[in-house]
Design a protein around this motif. Structure first.
Motif, short mmCIF file in Angstrom:
data_model
loop_
_atom_site.label_atom_id
_atom_site.label_comp_id
_atom_site.label_asym_id
_atom_site.label_seq_id
_atom_site.Cartn_x
_atom_site.Cartn_y
_atom_site.Cartn_z
N ARG A 126 125.14 43.51 47.40
CA ARG A 126 126.55 43.17 47.53
C ARG A 126 126.65 42.00 48.50
N CYS A 176 127.37 51.38 48.22
CA CYS A 176 128.57 50.56 48.35
C CYS A 176 129.78 51.47 48.16
N ALA A 177 130.83 51.23 48.98
CA ALA A 177 132.04 52.04 48.87
C ALA A 177 132.65 51.91 47.47
N GLY A 284 129.06 48.71 53.40
CA GLY A 284 129.83 47.60 53.95
C GLY A 284 129.74 47.46 55.46
N ASN A 309 136.85 47.54 52.27
CA ASN A 309 136.34 48.85 52.62
C ASN A 309 137.39 49.78 53.22
MO LIG Z 1 130.05 47.48 49.74
#
Ligand SMILES: [Mo]
Ligand SMILES: Nc1nc2c(c(=O)[nH]1)N[C@H]1C(S)=C(S)[C@@H](COP(=O)(O)O)O[C@H]1N2
Length: 902
Positions: A126, A176-177, A284, A309
């Protein structure tokens, strides 16, 4: 520096028979895994189970090591024309945001098949922007700081970090969120791009426990947060975020400053040479390319900490979210710990089982994780939509590291696991089921529970950024003759497929608590989608193939060629007649202008393209074009002029001011305070936004309110077309309105065939013409181009030109820029007559009333003067107004040449 190669040595000395096989060997078959047949698949997990007592504790080093990574990956062709042209990548990764920036996940089955540890090849990435470039030779000199509220600020190099501090190694799963966000996007578009279920990966990280460093810097009393900042410069500053100081100091939380991944130097995509790793929290927060650690009293004020995020309350939609700075800043909505989640990997999407033997069995398998160091304590499967559940087996490969002897070294760091109670990694679950269970069911759903008994919900919690999506993961079972076919909820990126899209297309309501299936009593409602009308822009008799080099030779005013949809057009013959003016064709010369062409041209204009068609680009040239884009390359020199006719330039939205019920002035900050906008009077600029989900470009032309000679900032007045019950709102204006202050949009220009050069001198498509009087007719936001010209005339006391302005609106409060207009004309009444006409005037209105029609124009304008071409009519408003003005003026003897429509 020393690099230990994974998969060597550590396992080699062991007796082969007592060795744990990890990752599990793939089914012994040559078949495509998607064609897997029941018998093969039951091979399962080679004896690994969640029960650690089974292992012989005396035998150490039975923990998983990274599987081999591909030795021959290189820089990929698609990256060559991007700022990431130095980064080695694996071609299997699926790009989620076009070519650049690099946001990718592996195909879910490939990720799962690698086992507990993911190779650097398939680890998700990311990146918010370009990857900072750091040569091997400079790595050890990489400097970073620990500053802010500390008694002993520290600046040190990576070399010092490695030499002066104890090194540790342990496995951490980063997630990743946005993992599983595509499902939210199908329900309702969020502001995020579409991750599938492979937005997570596990690696062995080596570095220094951050508490050791922070203690050395001696945080002051009252310090509560640790901010991190990376070296990647983005449109809104360097990437940065923060966590609580208290967490960073807690060895249980395992926050690490890492410089190795799976025993090797970090790859550029994963933060080379130094990054933060925060176990149990969303990816993040794990800042890459670490430059600064700042101890503060308050959470980070970095743009990316505030606008990324977060899970905002579910009723906040993208449009509303744009004007809620306090909601964004509310720390209660910031995500730190991961939530509990799980997904099924086998059966894979589109996996088919042929049924030679209905008594066989199948091993359903997938992953699960929990947040904040919590353990996944149960995983349950349902075949009847949640009425009854079956417990799955769970394996926790992470536990195997805990069994290593105290002081065990791995990759130059102490394997710091024996004492840990927390769980930082994903686990695997599996359930052996009989084929008859599959045949009797419509779907398989899985949910996990963590040690605090939090269980995944049935229903999605939709939110504006689409993060932390964790409802039960549902795989649909289709019965097709003698076969079963499995269907996952979605596929990543824009890839079509999955039951969610299918159900939605058939008119199902995905949020009805029943996966969009029709509930009894609900009317059958199938939405017919009307296919968009296709206009042919190709001359069938043309069959010339053109290379990119030929195209690039036609990038000037002589024979300007440009590309739309892979086809090449020669604009030479249209330089004069083009309504957008010659500059807009010259600006397109030598380039692929597909997005902007399609966005701003009518069906008629598209149909005319056949006449200018000269050939098509060859395949290689098309690929080359697709990969270079025409965004301005960030130079080091500050540029004098903001607008560029051949490249898009970013400006940050810095304010929005409501000026009427449906109109706002958007203010943009240019690249520096001295930068000139660079827009001639009477010309327009183009604004481009990207739809965050589809990545489609939305482009429109506007005339700003600012003077083209203004510096540092740019004001654009825009009417917002909101959704109403009768019709969808304007795509551009809704998207623009959804952008929060601080975000950027792209600009390009100037465009337009008209230019006012001053003192009556005009240029129309390059032809000069002297005007003694302007007749300016406009309505609503059509005032904006008129405003520019009128201001130029009025601002110059020596300008002999006179103006008649007829501005039509509904009510007085709808008249845009009225104060400014009145102010301009004040004292200049001899040179300008300014009339407003209102169709729905209030009781106190003393001006003209009624729609602007023949009576008004006959009285105020009358027939074309016999002197000929000394008057020019400028018109800007809705299509209906423009049409009626054309008819009325033609009726009064005016020529087409005298009428100029913006
Ligand atoms: Mo992320
Ligand atoms: N400097 C910097 N750090 C960053 C990011 C970034 O764009 N720049 N992205 C963050 C996000 S949102 C995630 S999910 C993780 C991803 O880490 P990876 O790319 O190594 O998998 O990095 C985080 N750290």
């Amino acid at each position: 520096m020393e690099i230990i190669h994974p998969n060597k040595s550590l396992l080699e000395e062991k007796d082969a028979s007592s060795r744990i096989h990890w990752p599990p060997s793939p089914p012994a078959t040559d078949n495509d895994p998607k064609e897997s047949n029941i018998d093969h698949n039951s091979s399962g997990f080679d004896g690994i189970s969640g029960d650690i007592d089974e292992l012989d504790i005396k035998t150490s080093r039975r923990y998983p090591l990274p599987p081999p990574s591909r030795p021959d990956n290189g820089v990929l062709a698609e990256d060559l024309k991007t700022p990431d042209n130095h980064v080695v990548r694996d071609p299997r990764l699926i790009r989620l945001t076009g070519v650049h920036p690099f946001n990718v996940e592996a195909p879910l089955t490939d990720l799962f098949d690698e086992g507990f540890i993911t190779t650097k090849d398939l680890h998700y990435v990311r990146n918010h922007g370009p990857v900072p470039r750091v040569e091997d030779s400079e790595m050890m000199d990489w400097e970073f700081t620990i500053e802010g509220m500390v008694d002993n600020p520290i600046k040190m190099t990576l070399e010092q970090l490695i030499k002066q501090y104890e090194q540790v190694t342990y496995p951490v799963t980063l997630v990743c969120a946005g993992n599983r966000r595509k499902e939210q996007n199908v329900v309702r578009k969020t502001k995020g791009f579409s991750w599938g279920a492979a937005g997570l990966s596990t690696a062995l990280w080596t570095g220094v426990v951050i508490g050791d460093l922070l203690r050395a810097a001696m945080p002051k009393r009252g310090a509560r947060y640790v901010c991190f900042e990376g070296a990647d410069k983005l449109p809104n500053g360097y990437y940065g975020t923060s966590i609580k100081l208290n967490w960073a100091m807690d060895p249980n939380r395992g926050v690490m400053v890492a410089h190795k991944m799976n025993g090797e130097v970090l790859t550029p995509d994963h933060g080379k040479p130094l990054r933060i790793i925060i176990p149990g929290q969303i990816g993040g927060r794990s800042v890459k390319w670490l430059k600064r650690i700042i101890i503060t009293k308050e959470p980070s004020d970095n743009w990316y900490h505030i606008y990324d995020n977060r899970v905002l309350p579910t009723m906040i939609n993208p449009e509303m979210s744009a004007d809620m700075p306090d909601t964004w800043k509310d720390e209660r909505y910031a995500i730190y710990d991961l939530n509990t989640n799980s997904a099924t990997c086998y059966p894979a999407h589109d996996e088919r089982l042929t049924l030679p033997d209905v008594t066989g069995s199948y091993n359903i398998r997938g992953y699960a994780y929990a947040g904040g160091g919590k353990r996944v304590t149960r995983v349950e499967i349902t075949f009847d939509k949640g009425k009854t559940w079956i417990l799955a087996d769970i394996s926790y490969p992470e536990d195997e590291y805990r069994l290593a002897p105290d002081g065990e070294e791995l990759f130059g760091g102490r394997l710091d696991m024996t004492w840990r109670e927390s769980c930082f990694c994903w686990c695997f679950w599996n359930l052996e089921v009989s084929i008859s269970q599959f045949q009797a069911a419509d779907d398989i759903m899985v949910r996990a529970m963590d040690e605090s008994m939090m269980v995944q919900p049935r229903d999605m919690y939709w939110s504006v950024l689409g993060m932390m999506n964790n409802p039960w993961f549902r795989v649909v079972i289709h019965k097709e003759g003698h076969a079963l076919r499995f269907e996952h909820p979605t596929l990543p990126a824009l890839m079509p497929g999955g039951w969610m899209e299918r159900v939605k297309k058939a008119g199902g309501n995905l949020s009805n608590g029943f996966w969009g299936e029709k509930l009894s009593g609900e009317d059958e409602k199938i939405e017919e989608v009307e296919p968009a009308k296709e206009i042919c822009m190709i001359n069938k008799d043309v069959n010339r193939t053109i290379t990119i080099d030929e195209l690039r030779r036609h990038d000037g005013e002589l024979e300007p060629w440009f590309v739309v949809g892979g086809q090449v057009y020669d604009g030479t013959k249209f330089l004069e007649g083009h309504p957008g003016g010659a500059p807009s064709i010259i600006g397109a010369a030598g380039q692929d202008v597909t997005d902007e062409f399609l966005a701003i041209h009518s069906e008629n204009a598209k149909a005319m393209m056949v006449d200018y068609h000269i050939g098509s680009l060859d395949r290689a040239s098309l690929d080359a074009l697709a990969n270079c884009g025409n965004d301005a390359v960030e130079g080091t020199e500050p540029r004098e002029i903001f607008l560029q006719s051949k490249a898009w330039t970013k400006a940050i939205l810095s304010a929005k001011k409501k000026v009427s019920a449906d109109t706002k002035i958007f203010t943009f900050t240019l690249e520096h305070a001295e930068q000139l906008i660079g827009l001639p009077v009477g010309q327009h600029l183009m604004i481009r936004l990207r739809d965050p989900v589809t990545r489609e470009a939305i482009i429109r032309a506007y005339t700003p309110i600012s003077k083209g000679t203004d510096r540092g900032k740019l004001d654009v007045l825009i009417k917002i077309y909101h959704d109403t019950p009768e019709r969808k709102g304007g795509r551009m204006t809704r998207a623009l309105d959804s952008i929060p202050v601080g975000h950027f949009v792209d600009f390009k220009g100037p465009v337009g065939k008209f230019e006012y050069l001053g003192r009556g001198l005009c240029a129309i498509s390059g032809q000069r013409r002297i005007v003694k009087r302007f007749i300016m007719v406009c309505a609503g936001s059509g005032i904006t181009p008129i405003f520019q010209v009128l201001r130029a005339v009025m601002a110059d006391p020596e300008d002999p030109t006179t103006c008649l302005v007829l501005d039509g609106n509904r009510a007085e409060e709808d008249i845009l820029c009225k104060q400014e207009l009145d102010q301009m004309v004040k004292g200049n009444e001899r040179r300008c007559r300014l009339l407003y006409a209102l169709s729905r005037p209030g009781p106190s209105w003393t001006g003209l009333t009624g729609r602007m029609g023949p009576a008004l124009f006959e009285k105020e304008v009358g027939p074309r003067s016999s002197a000929g071409r000394e008057e020019l009519v400028l018109i800007c408003g809705p299509a209906a107004l423009e049409e009626s003005v054309r008819d009325i003026f033609t009726g009064m003897g005016w020529k087409d040449d005298d009428l100029l429509f913006f």
